[in-house]
Design a protein around this motif. Structure first.
Motif, PDB file in Angstrom:
ATOM      1  N   ARG A   1     -49.151 -82.284  70.998  1.00 33.72           N
ATOM      2  CA  ARG A   1     -49.106 -82.047  69.549  1.00 33.72           C
ATOM      3  C   ARG A   1     -47.678 -82.015  69.038  1.00 33.72           C
ATOM      4  NH1 ARG A   1     -54.174 -78.876  67.473  1.00 33.72           N
ATOM      5  NH2 ARG A   1     -55.662 -79.672  68.986  1.00 33.72           N
ATOM      6  N   ASN A   2     -46.784 -81.460  69.837  1.00 37.65           N
ATOM      7  CA  ASN A   2     -45.383 -81.398  69.415  1.00 37.65           C
ATOM      8  C   ASN A   2     -44.470 -81.372  70.643  1.00 37.65           C
ATOM      9  OD1 ASN A   2     -42.872 -80.847  68.452  1.00 37.65           O
ATOM     10  ND2 ASN A   2     -43.527 -79.180  67.069  1.00 37.65           N
ATOM     11  N   PRO A   3     -43.840 -82.515  70.946  1.00 36.61           N
ATOM     12  CA  PRO A   3     -43.006 -82.605  72.153  1.00 36.61           C
ATOM     13  C   PRO A   3     -41.785 -81.682  72.093  1.00 36.61           C
ATOM     14  CG  PRO A   3     -43.375 -84.783  71.148  1.00 36.61           C
ATOM     15  CD  PRO A   3     -43.910 -83.778  70.200  1.00 36.61           C
ATOM     16  N   ASN A   4     -41.489 -81.128  70.906  1.00 34.40           N
ATOM     17  CA  ASN A   4     -40.324 -80.240  70.804  1.00 34.40           C
ATOM     18  C   ASN A   4     -40.582 -78.834  71.324  1.00 34.40           C
ATOM     19  OD1 ASN A   4     -38.710 -82.213  69.653  1.00 34.40           O
ATOM     20  ND2 ASN A   4     -39.597 -81.809  67.621  1.00 34.40           N
ATOM     21  N   HIS A   5     -41.840 -78.502  71.541  1.00 34.38           N
ATOM     22  CA  HIS A   5     -42.100 -77.166  72.104  1.00 34.38           C
ATOM     23  C   HIS A   5     -41.433 -77.075  73.475  1.00 34.38           C
ATOM     24  CE1 HIS A   5     -44.828 -76.028  69.007  1.00 34.38           C
ATOM     25  NE2 HIS A   5     -45.795 -76.859  69.339  1.00 34.38           N
TER      26      HIS A   5
ATOM     27  N   MET B   1     -41.300 -74.163  69.338  1.00 31.55           N
ATOM     28  CA  MET B   1     -41.662 -72.831  69.818  1.00 31.55           C
ATOM     29  C   MET B   1     -41.351 -72.728  71.319  1.00 31.55           C
ATOM     30  SD  MET B   1     -45.333 -70.846  69.610  1.00 31.55           S
ATOM     31  CE  MET B   1     -45.844 -71.571  68.092  1.00 31.55           C
ATOM     32  N   LYS B   2     -40.923 -71.549  71.717  1.00 27.19           N
ATOM     33  CA  LYS B   2     -40.639 -71.318  73.123  1.00 27.19           C
ATOM     34  C   LYS B   2     -41.858 -70.616  73.732  1.00 27.19           C
ATOM     35  CE  LYS B   2     -36.618 -70.034  75.686  1.00 27.19           C
ATOM     36  NZ  LYS B   2     -35.375 -69.401  75.783  1.00 27.19           N
ATOM     37  N   ILE B   3     -42.483 -71.269  74.681  1.00 35.95           N
ATOM     38  CA  ILE B   3     -43.749 -70.735  75.211  1.00 35.95           C
ATOM     39  C   ILE B   3     -43.642 -70.506  76.718  1.00 35.95           C
ATOM     40  CG2 ILE B   3     -46.224 -71.193  75.524  1.00 35.95           C
ATOM     41  CD1 ILE B   3     -46.014 -73.090  73.078  1.00 35.95           C
TER      42      ILE B   3
ATOM     43  N   ALA C   1     -39.596 -65.524  75.309  1.00 33.21           N
ATOM     44  CA  ALA C   1     -40.544 -66.508  74.735  1.00 33.21           C
ATOM     45  C   ALA C   1     -41.074 -66.025  73.385  1.00 33.21           C
ATOM     46  CB  ALA C   1     -41.709 -66.716  75.699  1.00 33.21           C
ATOM     47  N   ASP C   2     -41.342 -67.000  72.489  1.00 35.34           N
ATOM     48  CA  ASP C   2     -42.001 -66.646  71.217  1.00 35.34           C
ATOM     49  C   ASP C   2     -43.465 -66.303  71.471  1.00 35.34           C
ATOM     50  OD1 ASP C   2     -39.688 -67.426  69.711  1.00 35.34           O
ATOM     51  OD2 ASP C   2     -40.257 -69.513  70.130  1.00 35.34           O
TER      52      ASP C   2
ATOM     53  N   ALA D   1     -50.654 -76.243  78.108  1.00 36.91           N
ATOM     54  CA  ALA D   1     -49.317 -76.844  78.053  1.00 36.91           C
ATOM     55  C   ALA D   1     -49.404 -78.323  77.672  1.00 36.91           C
ATOM     56  CB  ALA D   1     -48.621 -76.668  79.409  1.00 36.91           C
ATOM     57  N   ILE D   2     -50.378 -79.022  78.228  1.00 35.16           N
ATOM     58  CA  ILE D   2     -50.539 -80.460  77.938  1.00 35.16           C
ATOM     59  C   ILE D   2     -50.865 -80.670  76.457  1.00 35.16           C
ATOM     60  CG2 ILE D   2     -52.093 -82.445  78.341  1.00 35.16           C
ATOM     61  CD1 ILE D   2     -52.285 -81.446  81.296  1.00 35.16           C
TER      62      ILE D   2
END
Ligand SMILES: Cc1cc2nc3c(=O)[nH]c(=O)nc-3n(C[C@H](O)[C@H](O)[C@H](O)COP(=O)(O)OP(=O)(O)OC[C@H]3O[C@@H](n4cnc5c(N)ncnc54)[C@H](O)[C@@H]3O)c2cc1C
Length: 413
Positions: free
Chosen positions: A22-26, A1-3, A129-130, A16-17
């Motif tokens: 939870r998911n390093p791909n964000h 996801m793009k945040i 951003a999503d 953000a942390i």
């Protein structure tokens, strides 16, 4: 996801942390309008329960925060002209700047893109951003763009306050009340790092005006406040972040509630969503809880709208009582003359009960009488009035409180 996360305060950084963990791909960008290393305020208080939450969600930053936290033990109420009264309880103080440094370093280490001097005041700046997280504080510029959906209500408190620091040590959480020719002025103080304490000054607007506060140069005003609180400061100076020569940044606390915290893919967290008066010392904790709750909702639901709605419902429910408590606490200080006429033990009892709805509705003397009667009958102190009227502890639910055998107070005048 793009945040896109707007605001590098505790809410934005911790969100953000937790998301990155939870998911390093964000792909997460945190935009902060200020340069690195700048912040408002000095130290904040918190309790063991926050450390436990932090340890569960990110042990690395939790350890760094625990290492920097300064414990304070007990509370002291010092009303000029009477002996100070000591009472149990304890918690931690932490330098707000240090807290933010720890969170920034941790976010960067996890791969978050933290951009300073990056002011976002229009939604179109983050339109790719999503998910857009408005963690931009009580004045949230982003919230204004969807005000019709969030429906914010902001109310300024009556009293004036000023967030200062001092080199004087306050190993206990200290409330000091000093009479002046224009009315009572008081402070809340606690240590937040070696050799430094937070020192928040508060007074009624009439007193503020009567003393000419807000009209002098900052250095002259600091010297005036030092003379008012001379006994407590014992020669130590008061320090403001704002440079010499300007006026001091007095404020009125802004109480904020929002009908909704979510509009399309824009969500409010932390002070952008809600504020709680500093006399219950929980804004940072709640900002971090919001961040965790939002990250949890996003991992529990596949659909973004459903996740944001679930977050909105969950946190609105959790906040309702805290915000009510905070309001009662703020109003207690706005009605100080109602309570400060009692002797210090009774006054301390009333101070500890400041989140009580019952105390708000009945005369202080009746409240003290009922409390005394209960203690006589049961041999136990305070809890029932706390239950009827709200928690008796001045800040959080974890610390022990209650002055044993509270007796009806004797008015001093
Ligand atoms: C006097 C006082 C004492 C307090 N004491 C305590 C305490 O003891 N314990 C406690 O838990 N809480 C305390 N609080 C509350 C606590 O400071 C706040 O609740 C907490 O900082 C909220 O965190 P936040 O991240 O939501 O907002 P903030 O900390 O306000 O961070 C918002 C960030 O957004 C940035 N920003 C704003 N607009 C933009 C923009 N357009 N673009 C980019 N960036 C932007 C700001 O520069 C800021 O860095 C106190 C508050 C006050 C006023």
């Amino acid at each position: 996801m793009k945040i896109s996360c707007v605001g590098a305060g505790p809410a934005g950084l911790y969100f953000a942390i937790v998301m990155k963990r939870r998911n390093p791909n964000h792909e997460i960008v945190v935009h902060e309008r200020n340069p690195a290393g700048t912040t408002h305020g000095w130290g904040v208080v918190f309790w063991e329960d926050l450390l436990a939450t932090l340890r569960t969600n990110d042990p690395d930053s939790a350890q760094a925060i625990a290492d920097q936290a300064v414990p304070w033990s007990g509370q002291v109420v010092d009303v000029e002209g009477q002996p100070p009264l000591h009472h149990g309880g304890g918690g931690y103080g932490l330098c707000r700047r240090r807290l933010l440094q720890i969170l920034i370093e941790r976010a960067l280490a996890l791969g978050v893109d933290v951009r300073f001097e990056s002011e976002i005041s229009e939604l179109r700046q983050v339109a790719d951003a999503d998910l857009i997280v408005a963690a931009d504080g009580v004045a949230s510029p982003l919230r204004r763009h969807r005000a019709d959906q969030f429906r914010p209500q902001i109310e300024a408190g009556r009293n004036k306050y000023l967030w200062l620091a001092t080199t004087q040590r306050f190993p206990s959480f200290t409330f000091g009340f000093v009479p002046t020719s224009a009315g009572w002025v008081w402070f809340h103080a606690y240590s937040f790092k070696e050799g430094m304490s937070t020192f928040i000054v508060e007074c009624a607007p009439e007193t503020w005006k009567g003393l000419g506060l807000g009209t002098m140069r900052a250095d002259a005003e600091l010297r005036l406040l030092e003379s008012i609180f001379a006994k407590h400061l014992d020669g130590h100076e008061l320090i403001s972040r704002d440079g010499q020569g300007h006026t001091l940044p007095w404020s009125s606390f802004r109480r904020l509630v929002n009908r909704r915290w979510r509009a399309d893919n824009l969500v409010l967290i932390g002070d952008a969503a809600h504020t709680t008066h500093f006399t219950i010392g929980s804004g940072t904790r709640l900002a971090i809880d919001d961040a965790i709750a939002l990250a949890s909702a996003l991992s529990e639901h596949d659909s973004l709208p459903r996740a944001l709605d679930a977050f909105d419902r969950r946190r609105q429910r959790a906040l309702a009582r805290v915000q009510r408590d905070a309001r009662l606490s703020a109003e207690w200080f706005e009605n100080l003359p109602r309570y400060i006429r009692y002797n210090t033990p009774a006054f301390f009892t009333l101070l500890l009960a400041r989140r009580s709805r019952l105390l708000k509705r009945i005369p202080a003397r009746t409240y003290l009488y009922l409390r005394g009667q209960y203690t006589k009958l049961t041999g136990r102190a305070a809890a029932p009035l706390g239950r009827i009227g709200g928690p008796a502890h001045p800040f959080g639910s974890r610390a022990k409180c209650g002055i044993a055998g509270a007796e009806p107070g004797t008015p001093r005048h």
